[in-house]
Design an enzyme around this catalytic site. Sequence first.
Site, PDB file in Angstrom:
ATOM      1  CE  LYS A  22      -1.719   1.632   4.047  1.00 56.55           C
ATOM      2  NZ  LYS A  22      -1.380   3.042   4.304  1.00 56.55           N
ATOM      3  CG  ASN A  23       2.268   2.779   3.530  1.00 57.96           C
ATOM      4  OD1 ASN A  23       1.121   3.131   3.254  1.00 57.96           O
ATOM      5  ND2 ASN A  23       2.669   2.547   4.767  1.00 57.96           N
ATOM      6  CB  CYS A 115      -5.117  10.948  11.505  1.00 66.39           C
ATOM      7  SG  CYS A 115      -3.557  10.106  11.547  1.00 66.39           S
ATOM      8  NE  ARG A 120       0.445  10.816   9.527  1.00 66.72           N
ATOM      9  CZ  ARG A 120      -0.024   9.776   8.864  1.00 66.72           C
ATOM     10  NH1 ARG A 120      -1.131   9.201   9.236  1.00 66.72           N
ATOM     11  NH2 ARG A 120       0.609   9.306   7.826  1.00 66.72           N
ATOM     12  CG  ASP A 306       3.217   1.621   9.353  1.00 65.65           C
ATOM     13  OD1 ASP A 306       2.780   2.502  10.109  1.00 65.65           O
ATOM     14  OD2 ASP A 306       3.509   1.836   8.156  1.00 65.65           O
ATOM     15  NE  ARG A 398      -7.537   4.633   5.187  1.00 64.63           N
ATOM     16  CZ  ARG A 398      -7.038   5.765   5.650  1.00 64.63           C
ATOM     17  NH1 ARG A 398      -7.471   6.258   6.773  1.00 64.63           N
ATOM     18  NH2 ARG A 398      -6.116   6.414   4.990  1.00 64.63           N
TER      19      ARG A 398
HETATM   20  N1  EPU Z   1       7.040  14.640  10.289  1.00 66.63           N
HETATM   21  C1  EPU Z   1       7.356  15.955  10.522  1.00 66.63           C
HETATM   22  N2  EPU Z   1       7.252  16.837   9.488  1.00 66.63           N
HETATM   23  C2  EPU Z   1       6.882  16.449   8.240  1.00 66.63           C
HETATM   24  C3  EPU Z   1       6.573  15.106   8.004  1.00 66.63           C
HETATM   25  C4  EPU Z   1       6.669  14.214   9.055  1.00 66.63           C
HETATM   26  O1  EPU Z   1       7.700  16.342  11.642  1.00 66.63           O
HETATM   27  O2  EPU Z   1       6.824  17.295   7.351  1.00 66.63           O
HETATM   28  C5  EPU Z   1       7.131  13.675  11.389  1.00 66.63           C
HETATM   29  C6  EPU Z   1       5.799  12.975  11.662  1.00 66.63           C
HETATM   30  O3  EPU Z   1       4.986  13.750  12.523  1.00 66.63           O
HETATM   31  C7  EPU Z   1       6.245  11.688  12.300  1.00 66.63           C
HETATM   32  C8  EPU Z   1       7.545  11.388  11.550  1.00 66.63           C
HETATM   33  O4  EPU Z   1       7.971  12.617  10.987  1.00 66.63           O
HETATM   34  O5  EPU Z   1       6.563  11.936  13.644  1.00 66.63           O
HETATM   35  C9  EPU Z   1       7.450  10.347  10.469  1.00 66.63           C
HETATM   36  O6  EPU Z   1       6.394  10.646   9.587  1.00 66.63           O
HETATM   37  P1  EPU Z   1       6.467  10.332   8.044  1.00 66.63           P
HETATM   38  O7  EPU Z   1       6.421  11.617   7.304  1.00 66.63           O
HETATM   39  O8  EPU Z   1       7.608   9.421   7.750  1.00 66.63           O
HETATM   40  O9  EPU Z   1       5.097   9.573   7.829  1.00 66.63           O
HETATM   41  P2  EPU Z   1       4.262   9.571   6.482  1.00 66.63           P
HETATM   42  O10 EPU Z   1       5.202   9.643   5.361  1.00 66.63           O
HETATM   43  O11 EPU Z   1       3.184  10.575   6.571  1.00 66.63           O
HETATM   44  C10 EPU Z   1       4.287   7.008   6.022  1.00 66.63           C
HETATM   45  C11 EPU Z   1       3.279   5.901   5.936  1.00 66.63           C
HETATM   46  C12 EPU Z   1       2.741   5.593   7.330  1.00 66.63           C
HETATM   47  C13 EPU Z   1       3.921   5.198   8.210  1.00 66.63           C
HETATM   48  C14 EPU Z   1       4.971   6.324   8.235  1.00 66.63           C
HETATM   49  C15 EPU Z   1       6.210   5.982   9.017  1.00 66.63           C
HETATM   50  C16 EPU Z   1       2.301   6.153   3.741  1.00 66.63           C
HETATM   51  C17 EPU Z   1       1.103   6.454   2.924  1.00 66.63           C
HETATM   52  N3  EPU Z   1       2.177   6.288   5.057  1.00 66.63           N
HETATM   53  O12 EPU Z   1       3.583   8.141   6.530  1.00 66.63           O
HETATM   54  O13 EPU Z   1       1.874   4.470   7.179  1.00 66.63           O
HETATM   55  O14 EPU Z   1       3.473   4.949   9.523  1.00 66.63           O
HETATM   56  O15 EPU Z   1       5.357   6.621   6.877  1.00 66.63           O
HETATM   57  O16 EPU Z   1       6.820   4.846   8.520  1.00 66.63           O
HETATM   58  O17 EPU Z   1       3.326   5.760   3.225  1.00 66.63           O
HETATM   59  C18 EPU Z   1       0.143   3.000   7.776  1.00 66.63           C
HETATM   60  O18 EPU Z   1       0.361   2.383   6.721  1.00 66.63           O
HETATM   61  O19 EPU Z   1      -0.622   2.549   8.672  1.00 66.63           O
HETATM   62  C19 EPU Z   1       0.770   4.296   7.988  1.00 66.63           C
HETATM   63  C20 EPU Z   1       0.334   5.177   8.879  1.00 66.63           C
END
Ligand code: EPU
Length: 419
Positions: A22-23, A115, A120, A306, A398
């Site tokens: 998915k990711n 969320c 996020r 995850d 999802r």
């Molecule tokens: N963060 C920041 N600033 C940003 C972006 C992120 O401070 O601009 C922080 C976040 O608050 C968090 C950390 O960095 O504390 C990591 O967040 P990341 O940006 O890596 O998460 P994401 O890219 O939004 C993806 C996956 C998530 C998974 C995370 C971490 C997708 C669609 N989502 O989210 O997947 O938990 O990476 O590995 O790829 C799930 O599949 O259940 C899921 C939530």
Amino acid sequence: MDSFLIKGGVPLHGTVAISGSKNAVLPIMAATLLTDEPCVIRRVPDLSDTRFMARILESLGAQAKWEQGTLTIRAQKIRGYADYDLIRQMRGSICIAGPLLARLKEARVSLPGGCVIGARPINLHLKGFEALGAKIGIVGGYVDATARKLCGATMFLGGRAGSTVLGTDNVMMAATLADGVTVIESAACEPEVVDLAKFLNAMGAKISGAGSPTITITGVKKLHGAEHEVIPDRIEAATYAIAAAATNGEVTLRGARADHLRAVFDKLDETGVSVERRGANLVARRHGRLTAVDATTLTYPGFPTDVQAQMMSLLTLAPGISIITERIFESRFMHVSELARLGADIEIEGPSAIVKGGRPLSGAPVMASDLRASAALVIAGLAAKGATHVNRIYHLDRGYEHMDAKLRKLGARIQRVAE
Ligand code: EPU
């Protein structure tokens, strides 16, 4: 709203086919916006998130055609505006911003909002776009990103919790069509980032270093259509391995990649669960008594956030005290109070959950709060004595392809109840 009715206590046995990730597929779908030519993506999981992402791309003007796990997308003519009503339903959809900015030099994308697992933020995505020369404004809940042209730059994308997966994806996609060379330092190293880079390179991008903390992107004038097969979903594989262990069964994970799951398999081994290669497949089963362990979530190659909730369900069955520390998302413990309804003894202390394991679980009605918390409740329900009713399983739909059917094939007594 559908729910799952699980009659627990049956060891899982058999083979489960691991779906496409998915990711990995969500940003790959967004990347098709970078070209006006058709792109073909194979092994696309049938999930509400992938169907929703296709709807978002269609709302931007792209055409999407599904054919049994193969998705053809053509973004011949697109617009750069993505509405709040769409983006708020799936935070992952923010990864359309980078491709829109690169192709149209303007993107107006709703801020996704927080969320249940955390705030996020997207400050690091925006920092990267600004480094490439974009002007960013936040107006009425929307990010307005515009640029006369994007220019390659060296940037540091590390944040509070380390690297960002979708932030790295977004900036990497924006940089593919920038003038000159972009270097992302503190880039996310997750296999999903590597898979996106592979797809972008197949489209004609020049990206090296994906999978390491330094990614270099040499901008090109134009990208073209490409074909790609998505990597297997490492989180789905880990979930079924843990379900096998929790029910004291033996499950073959068809198509899973051990090299994406070293930290999980290492921790499972410490817990008394082996995941061994048998021919082309991996087989998960207990190799002894379950043992309490400590685990801390980290960015890749560390233990993934995850898989934290699913691991917690397993550790409620391991005699002794386990400490699970969540370092990526600030409030990813929504499953704790629901696991307590099944008889688990867990206390939260700051970023850690202290699990006093070894008490048998017994079935109860529980409420799913997010995707991985829901998976944890299903695992606990499969291990518990009696009936567990997991409500609000739209969260599971999802991110887990046909989970009830896959579990039934492994012998689980699980029914989807429509309400
Ligand atoms: N963060 C920041 N600033 C940003 C972006 C992120 O401070 O601009 C922080 C976040 O608050 C968090 C950390 O960095 O504390 C990591 O967040 P990341 O940006 O890596 O998460 P994401 O890219 O939004 C993806 C996956 C998530 C998974 C995370 C971490 C997708 C669609 N989502 O989210 O997947 O938990 O990476 O590995 O790829 C799930 O599949 O259940 C899921 C939530």
